[in-house]
Scaffold this motif. Structure first.
Motif, short mmCIF file in Angstrom:
data_model
loop_
_atom_site.label_atom_id
_atom_site.label_comp_id
_atom_site.label_asym_id
_atom_site.label_seq_id
_atom_site.Cartn_x
_atom_site.Cartn_y
_atom_site.Cartn_z
N SER A 1 -3.47 -3.01 10.15
CA SER A 1 -2.71 -3.88 9.25
C SER A 1 -1.33 -3.27 9.06
O SER A 1 -1.20 -2.13 8.60
N TRP A 2 -0.28 -4.02 9.41
CA TRP A 2 1.08 -3.49 9.25
C TRP A 2 1.39 -3.20 7.79
O TRP A 2 2.07 -2.23 7.47
N GLN A 3 0.87 -4.00 6.90
CA GLN A 3 1.06 -3.76 5.47
C GLN A 3 0.58 -2.37 5.09
O GLN A 3 1.23 -1.64 4.34
N ASP A 4 -0.56 -1.96 5.65
CA ASP A 4 -1.12 -0.65 5.33
C ASP A 4 -0.44 0.46 6.11
O ASP A 4 -0.37 1.60 5.63
N VAL A 5 0.03 0.16 7.32
CA VAL A 5 0.82 1.16 8.05
C VAL A 5 2.08 1.51 7.24
O VAL A 5 2.42 2.68 7.08
N LEU A 6 2.74 0.49 6.74
CA LEU A 6 3.92 0.71 5.91
C LEU A 6 3.58 1.49 4.65
O LEU A 6 4.34 2.36 4.21
N ALA A 7 2.42 1.21 4.07
CA ALA A 7 2.01 1.90 2.85
C ALA A 7 1.87 3.39 3.07
O ALA A 7 1.99 4.19 2.13
N GLY A 8 1.66 3.80 4.32
CA GLY A 8 1.54 5.21 4.62
C GLY A 8 2.77 6.02 4.26
O GLY A 8 2.70 7.25 4.12
N SER A 9 3.90 5.35 4.08
CA SER A 9 5.12 6.05 3.68
C SER A 9 5.09 6.43 2.21
O SER A 9 5.90 7.25 1.76
N LEU A 10 4.14 5.85 1.45
CA LEU A 10 4.10 6.06 0.01
C LEU A 10 2.79 6.68 -0.48
O LEU A 10 2.68 7.01 -1.67
N THR A 11 1.83 6.84 0.40
CA THR A 11 0.48 7.21 -0.05
C THR A 11 0.04 8.60 0.39
O THR A 11 -1.14 8.93 0.30
N ALA A 12 0.98 9.42 0.87
CA ALA A 12 0.61 10.77 1.31
C ALA A 12 0.06 11.61 0.16
O ALA A 12 -0.80 12.46 0.35
N ASP A 13 0.55 11.36 -1.06
CA ASP A 13 0.09 12.14 -2.21
C ASP A 13 -1.41 11.99 -2.43
O ASP A 13 -2.07 12.94 -2.89
N VAL A 14 -1.94 10.82 -2.12
CA VAL A 14 -3.39 10.60 -2.30
C VAL A 14 -4.14 10.74 -0.98
O VAL A 14 -5.32 10.42 -0.89
N GLY A 15 -3.45 11.22 0.05
CA GLY A 15 -4.11 11.50 1.32
C GLY A 15 -4.51 10.29 2.12
O GLY A 15 -5.42 10.36 2.94
N TYR A 16 -3.83 9.16 1.92
CA TYR A 16 -4.21 7.92 2.60
C TYR A 16 -3.28 7.63 3.77
O TYR A 16 -2.05 7.68 3.63
N ASN A 17 -3.88 7.30 4.93
CA ASN A 17 -3.08 6.90 6.08
C ASN A 17 -3.98 6.16 7.06
O ASN A 17 -4.84 6.76 7.71
N VAL A 18 -3.78 4.86 7.20
CA VAL A 18 -4.66 4.05 8.02
C VAL A 18 -4.54 4.38 9.50
O VAL A 18 -5.53 4.31 10.25
N VAL A 19 -3.34 4.75 9.97
CA VAL A 19 -3.18 5.05 11.39
C VAL A 19 -3.98 6.30 11.76
O VAL A 19 -4.75 6.30 12.72
N VAL A 20 -3.80 7.36 11.00
CA VAL A 20 -4.54 8.59 11.27
C VAL A 20 -6.04 8.32 11.18
O VAL A 20 -6.83 8.82 11.99
N HIS A 21 -6.44 7.53 10.21
CA HIS A 21 -7.87 7.22 10.02
C HIS A 21 -8.47 6.61 11.28
O HIS A 21 -9.51 7.08 11.78
N GLU A 22 -7.84 5.56 11.80
CA GLU A 22 -8.42 4.87 12.94
C GLU A 22 -8.37 5.70 14.22
O GLU A 22 -9.29 5.66 15.04
N PHE A 23 -7.31 6.50 14.37
CA PHE A 23 -7.24 7.32 15.58
C PHE A 23 -8.13 8.55 15.46
O PHE A 23 -8.57 9.10 16.49
N ALA A 24 -8.45 8.96 14.25
CA ALA A 24 -9.47 10.00 14.08
C ALA A 24 -10.82 9.47 14.53
O ALA A 24 -11.63 10.20 15.13
N HIS A 25 -11.10 8.20 14.26
CA HIS A 25 -12.34 7.60 14.76
C HIS A 25 -12.37 7.64 16.29
O HIS A 25 -13.43 7.89 16.89
N LYS A 26 -11.24 7.38 16.92
CA LYS A 26 -11.19 7.43 18.39
C LYS A 26 -11.54 8.83 18.89
O LYS A 26 -12.24 8.99 19.90
#
Length: 263
Positions: A133-158
């Protein structure tokens, strides 16, 4: 296209202005030394050469979109032996403008099939494409403090699924953590991640059911050990300092795997 054929094509030259804009938007990308920064840029260019981006529901894949995803996707493999080979089982990346409602089907222990809808920000399919979700990819610029990142999450699954099983344990290198066999390596990994997962799961349950203190990591990590691995990877790569404070043993384990030359 075969991997060796893709490798014959030169990686694109990333315009400096676009690259610097990506680094400015996602500050966790620059928490490395100069050699790491150059490696990140080179691997992001190679990622863009090898992968195909597709926009869903009319979403347009711009250079900004592709570069933002590529730069974050290569973080987990930046120091892994083999590099982008860890992502060699797929080519396509599907980007939706926002979260997606996915229809799920599961069977319980009694053999009863249950169907339900799940709202997802991303999904990695075994030997298939990655959805984001591009909305959540963009959110990664603001959510590092809470350890959230959808891109890293999905590629960690890979990375986790490279051996064909999503079980929270990636394929470990020979002599990992001083071990002498694949069985010992897996045991060394499990001895650290399993108790961390069980403790996190217990804390999540207490918080949700009895009003206890919520854990720092995304509660979705309590769903399974494979989700815990992906959620933990998010935090490790975007906020390693806090992750190390919360999960010191797991942080050391991840260091040994993701940064073997510094272990």
């Amino acid at each position: 296209m075969l991997k060796w054929l893709r490798g014959l094509r030169a990686a694109p030259v990333l315009p400096d202005a676009a690259w610097q804009a990506a680094l400015a938007r996602y500050p966790f990308l620059v928490q490395h030394d100069a050699s790491d920064d150059e490696r990140l840029r080179t691997m992001a260019a190679e990622f863009l050469r090898d992968k195909e981006f597709h926009g869903a529901h009319g979403f347009v894949i711009t250079d900004e979109v592709a570069l933002a995803i590529a730069a974050q996707a290569v973080l987990p493999v930046l120091h892994l032996p083999g590099g982008l080979d860890w992502y060699g089982d797929f080519v396509g990346i599907v980007v939706h403008p926002s979260e997606v409602v996915a229809r799920r089907k599961t069977m319980d222990e009694a053999g009863v099939v249950h169907e339900y809808d799940e709202v997802v920000a991303g999904e990695a399919m075994e030997r298939g494409p990655v959805m984001l979700s591009w909305q959540d990819v963009l959110a990664g610029s603001l959510t590092a403090d809470v350890g959230y990142n959808v891109v890293v999450h999905e590629f960690a699954h890979k990375i986790d699924m490279r051996d064909g099983v999503a079980d929270g344990c990636p394929t470990l290198p020979a002599r990992f953590a001083g071990t002498s066999s694949a069985r010992e390596a897996r045991a060394a990994w499990t001895d650290v991640i399993e108790p961390a997962y069980q403790s996190f799961r217990e804390q999540t349950i207490v918080a949700e059911r009895f009003g206890g203190e919520a854990p720092w990591l995304d509660a979705y990590g309590a769903e399974s050990i494979s989700e815990f691995f992906a959620v933990a990877c998010e935090a490790y790569f975007v906020n390693r300092l806090r992750f190390g404070e919360e999960f010191p043993a797991l942080c050391a384990l991840f260091d040994a795997f993701f940064r073997p030359e510094k272990a």
